[in-house]
Design a protein around this motif. Structure first.
Motif, short mmCIF file in Angstrom:
data_model
loop_
_atom_site.label_atom_id
_atom_site.label_comp_id
_atom_site.label_asym_id
_atom_site.label_seq_id
_atom_site.Cartn_x
_atom_site.Cartn_y
_atom_site.Cartn_z
N ASN A 131 -9.97 -5.09 11.55
CA ASN A 131 -10.25 -3.75 11.67
C ASN A 131 -10.26 -3.24 13.19
O ASN A 131 -11.37 -2.85 13.47
CB ASN A 131 -11.37 -3.10 10.95
CG ASN A 131 -11.33 -3.43 9.28
OD1 ASN A 131 -10.65 -2.74 8.76
ND2 ASN A 131 -11.79 -4.40 9.16
N ASP A 133 -9.37 -1.12 15.26
CA ASP A 133 -9.60 0.48 15.66
C ASP A 133 -10.91 0.88 15.18
O ASP A 133 -11.18 2.23 15.55
CB ASP A 133 -8.62 1.15 15.14
CG ASP A 133 -7.27 0.94 15.58
OD1 ASP A 133 -6.88 0.54 16.63
OD2 ASP A 133 -6.06 0.77 14.64
N ALA A 331 -0.12 -2.93 7.78
CA ALA A 331 -1.47 -2.44 7.88
C ALA A 331 -1.58 -1.64 6.55
O ALA A 331 -0.56 -1.08 6.17
CB ALA A 331 -1.74 -1.88 9.06
N ALA A 335 -5.97 2.01 8.43
CA ALA A 335 -5.26 1.85 9.61
C ALA A 335 -3.62 2.22 9.36
O ALA A 335 -3.01 2.55 10.39
CB ALA A 335 -4.91 0.38 9.78
N ARG A 385 2.13 -1.39 12.14
CA ARG A 385 1.28 -1.34 13.35
C ARG A 385 1.93 -2.46 14.49
O ARG A 385 2.17 -3.62 13.80
CB ARG A 385 0.00 -1.33 13.35
CG ARG A 385 -0.73 -2.58 12.85
CD ARG A 385 -2.33 -2.35 13.02
NE ARG A 385 -2.93 -3.62 12.16
CZ ARG A 385 -4.37 -3.41 11.81
NH1 ARG A 385 -5.03 -2.43 11.90
NH2 ARG A 385 -4.69 -4.71 11.49
#
Length: 460
Positions: A131, A133, A331, A335, A385
């Motif tokens: 994870n 972000d 993802a 996300a 991503r």
């Protein structure tokens, strides 16, 4: 009241707490205050949520008040937890340890990935690297790792010193996240975590996005290793998907989820679909051996439900190649939410507009970042991503191949912004007219992305 008789009280408490946006500390404080019992602490709440302890009847009455959950629901869930305890099932949510054994077991070498010295370390890496972000408090990492705050803090400091994690403070809270520039080891380490401890998260993201799937149970060799039973590495993943009576999940969506899961986990996925039943033993997991543990996986719903793919994308082969070479990755869950990218892009555009005359260089850099965010939003809408080890041009390459020449500006702006980082270059300055021109360019990219996004579905 419609109740899932199989859901243990650990899941009910955790879900209700998160719905009310309470931390474990906040829940403990409210319970202690309203019940007049100062012995209710964060550690006690953590034991409830990890399935190590079942709240007594009197405590469930107060939980009902604070969590706004009917007491009948908590009583049924407590009975389900006792039933599972007798059957020896390992029940987890996300990446928490599966078996509620002694505390020292969580500290020992993980059978799932014995290259790590402890399950605490593996749990922290799984949460943060999978994870990238998101920032985690020590309490949240303790929940993921199934350990004490002191043990998690010790591991965090070692990982931060190694450059794998980074930290910041918000008031008195220390937040940890994966280091964005963690070096060449971060990409391979992230992939290693995804293939082992990341299995529940990947499955929860992919099958959680299928309408009608309300329960996911994972078994087989992977569940054995996750529960601490030593043995060879799992060669496949065995799943049982449960749906309410009369609501069978779409076969095409299930196949897409299975295909994406196999791509992300690099191993076959075998699944069966059954109707929810009140007894876990009536639900048969493919290839599951009698008496072996199972793992309950929380479906991770996308914040913006993806549309069914309805357009033929000219860049499918390019994206497939980028996935095959590891420059793009699949993802899911949060996300795969494109909105945060678009919102930040809009803020960058608005800020750039105010700087075009006073500081055109700064305005241009903001516009280049906005273009990258727009490209990332288009990928996120498809459940894609850029990977941690991907070259800088991969976002521009992917969206240009898929959506046409207009989106070649994503890469062109990035390259021009890079030139601005070399002040001695003759191209290291932007004049106001150039900044104003590109302000319109990026606005048109944002409008084009908003037009195409409703037509996109998960890539796979």
């Amino acid at each position: 009241m419609e109740v899932d008789f199989n859901q243990p009280i650990s899941h009910v408490i955790r879900a209700a707490r998160r719905q009310r946006q309470l931390s474990q500390y906040s829940l403990a404080r409210e319970l202690a205050t309203i019940s007049g019992r100062p012995t209710i602490t964060r550690d006690l709440v953590a034991r409830w949520e990890r399935g190590h302890q079942i709240p007594r009847l009197g405590t469930r009455q107060w939980l009902s008040v604070v969590l706004q959950v009917p007491q009948e629901r908590l009583d049924i869930a407590a009975a389900a937890a006792r039933r599972r305890s007798r059957l020896g099932h390992a029940v987890v949510t996300e990446n928490a340890p599966a078996s509620p054994g002694p505390a020292r077991r969580a500290q020992g070498t993980p059978a799932l990935l014995p290259v790590f010295r402890s399950r605490v370390q593996a749990g922290i890496l799984a949460a943060t690297l999978l994870n990238p972000d998101r920032s985690f408090s020590l309490t949240e990492l303790a929940e993921h790792a199934g350990s004490s705050l002191a043990s998690v803090d010790k591991e965090n400091k070692l990982l931060e010193k190694a450059g794998i994690l980074t930290s910041r403070r918000e008031g008195t809270i220390r937040l940890m996240r994966a280091a964005g520039d963690g070096g060449p080891l971060v990409g391979p380490l992230t992939e290693l975590m995804r293939l082992t401890y990341g299995v529940p998260q990947v499955i929860g993201e992919e099958f959680g996005a299928v309408p009608g799937v309300v329960r996911i149970v994972l078994g087989g060799v992977w569940a054995d290793r996750f529960a601490g039973i030593p043995g060879p590495a799992p060669e496949s993943v065995e799943l049982l998907l449960a749906a309410p009576p009369g609501r069978k999940p779409d076969e095409r969506a299930l196949r897409t989820a299975a295909k994406r899961t196999e791509e992300r986990l690099k191993r076959p996925v075998h699944f069966a679909v059954a109707t929810l039943e009140p007894d876990l033993d009536t639900l048969q997991i493919p290839r599951q051996r009698p008496g072996h543990p199972v793992v309950e996986v929380a479906p991770i719903r996308p914040r913006v439900a993806p549309q069914i793919a309805g357009v033929a994308l000219t860049g499918n082969e390019v994206v497939t190649q980028l996935l095959r070479t590891g420059q793009l990755e699949m993802a899911g869950g949060p996300a795969a939410n494109s909105q945060p990218f678009l919102q930040l892009a809009s803020k960058h555009i608005a800020s750039a507009e105010h700087l075009t005359d006073a500081s055109p260089d700064s305005a241009f850099v903001l516009l280049a970042q906005a273009a990258q965010l727009i490209g990332s939003a288009l990928l996120a809408q498809q459940g894609l991503r850029a990977s941690a080890a991907a070259p800088d041009h991969v976002v521009g390459t992917a969206v240009t191949a898929q959506f046409g020449h207009q989106f070649s500006q994503v890469e062109a702006l990035r390259q021009r912004a890079r030139e601005l980082q070399t002040p001695t270059s003759r191209d290291s300055h932007v004049i106001p007219a150039e900044a104003k021109t590109y302000l319109g360019t990026v606005r048109s990219l944002l409008a084009a992305a908003a037009e195409v996004m409703p037509k996109l579905g998960l890539f796979g």
